[in-house]
Each structure stands twice: as structure tokens, then as C-alpha cells.
Design an enzyme around this catalytic site. Structure first.
Site, short mmCIF file in Angstrom:
data_model
loop_
_atom_site.label_atom_id
_atom_site.label_comp_id
_atom_site.label_asym_id
_atom_site.label_seq_id
_atom_site.Cartn_x
_atom_site.Cartn_y
_atom_site.Cartn_z
N SER A 61 0.79 -1.23 0.00
CA SER A 61 0.00 0.00 0.00
C SER A 61 0.82 1.28 0.00
CB SER A 61 -0.96 0.02 1.20
OG SER A 61 -2.04 -0.85 0.98
N LYS A 64 -0.21 3.75 -2.60
CA LYS A 64 -1.26 4.77 -2.49
C LYS A 64 -0.70 6.19 -2.45
CE LYS A 64 -4.74 1.77 -0.30
NZ LYS A 64 -4.00 0.52 -0.09
N SER A 120 -5.59 3.54 4.66
CA SER A 120 -5.16 2.59 3.63
C SER A 120 -6.33 1.77 3.09
CB SER A 120 -4.07 1.66 4.18
OG SER A 120 -3.26 1.17 3.13
#
Length: 303
Positions: A61, A64, A120
Site C-alpha cells: 500500500s 497509495k 489505507s
């Protein structure tokens, strides 16, 4: 006042000496659980610590952060106050993935961005790509174009959430990513927001979301931007920009074993910079790191 005392006072009043950094501790003293790590002084570009800084590995993640950059580059055609509906239809990796964000519910783009960075939330990240002004495929292309522009020459993105292990980068590239993230006031603010109650519509409901990095909720850290990540193939990951000992640092920690070992590594780095004590790693985490290191060396991935 004696002459030598006057001289000391005058020297300490000089800006350069008053703000002088402490000497760098011995890197060999720092014990980390992360298989890949980088600590960079962003003011001087000096590498204070490195382990496999150019290994190309999954980043989960941490993806992101790049997702957020592409969204913020698109504000002329996709404003932050626009209400958008949660839609993950074009992100195959989202199948059977749990989320607290309901399909079809609506949020303003700013709050969708907050959920992607702070909590997240994968559905939030996928939705941002779905509602990109140029379409989903163009969003992925923009992620890779942005990486190239930033000089992230060993990074590649195939989707916006980080659920694919084909989203890859290196510690050195990620130091550039977090530094660029911290330079954007909104992105930085959203990434270190400790907690927020999010108001959805269609249907109307409120839910509390928390930052996945517990360090942003502490008073003893000066964190300027941050992102965590986890994927089986990537291990526990953490990237942050923080001020420690008058240094602005990029800290990149990848493939750490255990739910909190990446957080523990960040604490060890801080203690090492402040006191010279590099701490100790739990035997199970150390065993994992050493085993992964051997595999990487055998494959030629560890650099």
C-alpha cells in the site's frame, strides 16, 4: 565576563553552529528487522543507513502515495469537493477483499483520498482511479509517468491499491516518493491525520477511521508524511519523512516480519540517531530477515 566565556557565547550564537547536527552514530550498531531499508538525510542527500537500497520488490500500500499524487494532479478536471460513488469494478485485485467502505456509498473526493492515505482503504484507492478524468487505464499510465518524472526509474505500477505484487519499487526510489509527498501540503496532512469520523451518503452513515501508522498519534515524533503497507509478498512496509536530531530524514522500511516490526524499526532508527544505541531485534524477526536475505542474495535481487 572572561574572554574565553565570551568567545563561547559568541560561537554558539552563530546560526550554523547553534543548529549543528550531532555526529552520525556507527551504522553497524543499528539492528533492524526489515529486509530492505534506507535512511536518507534529505537536506544533504547523504545516505545514513542502507540495506539493499536498489532491490526491486513489491511495495504493497505504499502504492497509495503515487495514487494520491495522480489524483492531485487531476484537480482541474476532478475537484476535491465532487461527490463520487465507491466503485471497484475495474480493479481485479479487489475481489473478496474486506473493506469498511460500502460499494455504492458516496464521499467527496477529498475524503476518499483521506481514507486511501490515512486508513489505507483499498476501495477508496480503487474508486479514485475509477473516477479519474481520463479513465482507469489512463490513471495507471499516469502513475507510471509520474514515477518517471520523479526519477523513480526502478518503479512500476499496475493498479492503484498495492494489492498486486507487481507494483514494485526500491528503497531509493521510495525515498524520492515520500520526499515529494511531504512537499505537497494536502497530501502530507492527509497522510498523517491520526483519526477522523467520515460522513458517507447513499446511505447516510458515519464511521470512524484511524491512521495505520500509530507513530502519528504520538507526541514524541515530528512526522511530516507517512504511509504503511502490507502484502504477503511484501511483508510489513513503512515509509515516512520526519525530523530527528535536526535532520529531515526519509526512512524506508520494506519486508519486515511481524505486525509491529516495521514500527519497531522506526523507533530503533530514532534511538540510534539520538543515542547511538541501535537496539535489538526479536529472534523470530531476525531469523525471517536473515532467511529472506539469503534468498535474495541467491537470486541476485539483494543489491
Amino acid at each position: 565576563m572572561p574572554k574565553f566565556c565570551f568567545l563561547i557565547v559568541m560561537l554558539l550564537s552563530l546560526p550554523g553552529l547553534a543548529q549543528a547536527q550531532l555526529p552520525l552514530p556507527d551504522p553497524a550498531a543499528l539492528q533492524l528487522a526489515s529486509v530492505h531499508a534506507l535512511v536518507m538525510d534529505l537536506d544533504t542527500s547523504e545516505i545514513l543507513y542502507a540495506r539493499n537500497p536498489d532491490a526491486i520488490v513489491p511495495i504493497a500500500s505504499l502504492t497509495k502515495l503515487m495514487t494520491a499524487m495522480v489524483v492531485l494532479d487531476d484537480l482541474e478536471d476532478a475537484p476535491l469537493d465532487e461527490w463520487i460513488a465507491v466503485n471497484v469494478a475495474q480493479t481485479e485485485e479487489m475481489k473478496n477483499v474486506f473493506s469498511h467502505v460500502r460499494i455504492g456509498s458516496q464521499l467527496q473526493r477529498r475524503d476518499m483520498l483521506l481514507l486511501a492515505l490515512m486508513a489505507s482503504e483499498n476501495r477508496a484507492a480503487a474508486t479514485l482511479a475509477y473516477h479519474y478524468s481520463g479513465g482507469y487505464a489512463a490513471f495507471i499510465a499516469a502513475m507510471n509517468s509520474k514515477a518517471k518524472t520523479l526519477g523513480m526509474s526502478n518503479s512500476r505500477f499496475v493498479e492503484p491499491t498495492g494489492l498486486s505484487s507487481d507494483n514494485v519499487s526500491t528503497p531509493r526510489d521510495l525515498a524520492l516518493l515520500i520526499q515529494t509527498s511531504a512537499r505537497n501540503p494536502l497530501l502530507a496532512e492527509l497522510s498523517i491525520t491520526p483519526k477522523k469520523d467520515i460522513h458517507f451518503r447513499a446511505p447516510n452513515h458515519v464511521r470512524a477511521f484511524y491512521n495505520t501508522n500509530p507513530l502519528v498519534r504520538g507526541d514524541n515524533w515530528r512526522i511530516e508524511a507517512s504511509k504503511t503497507g502490507y502484502l504477503n509478498q511484501a511483508g510489513r512496509c513503512l515509509v515516512l519523512q520526519a525530523e530527528i536530531q535536526k535532520r529531515h530524514l526519509a526512512i524506508v522500511l520494506l519486508d519486515s516480519f511481524g505486525k509491529r516490526s516495521h514500527i519497531g524499526d522506526a523507533a530503533r532508527i530514532r534511538r540510534w540517531l539520538e543515542t547511538g544505541d541501535g537496539g535489538a531485534v526479536h529472534p523470530s524477526a531476525l531469523e525471517y530477515m536473515q532467511r529472506r536475505q539469503k534468498i535474495l542474495l541467491a537470486s541476485g535481487t539483494a543489491l
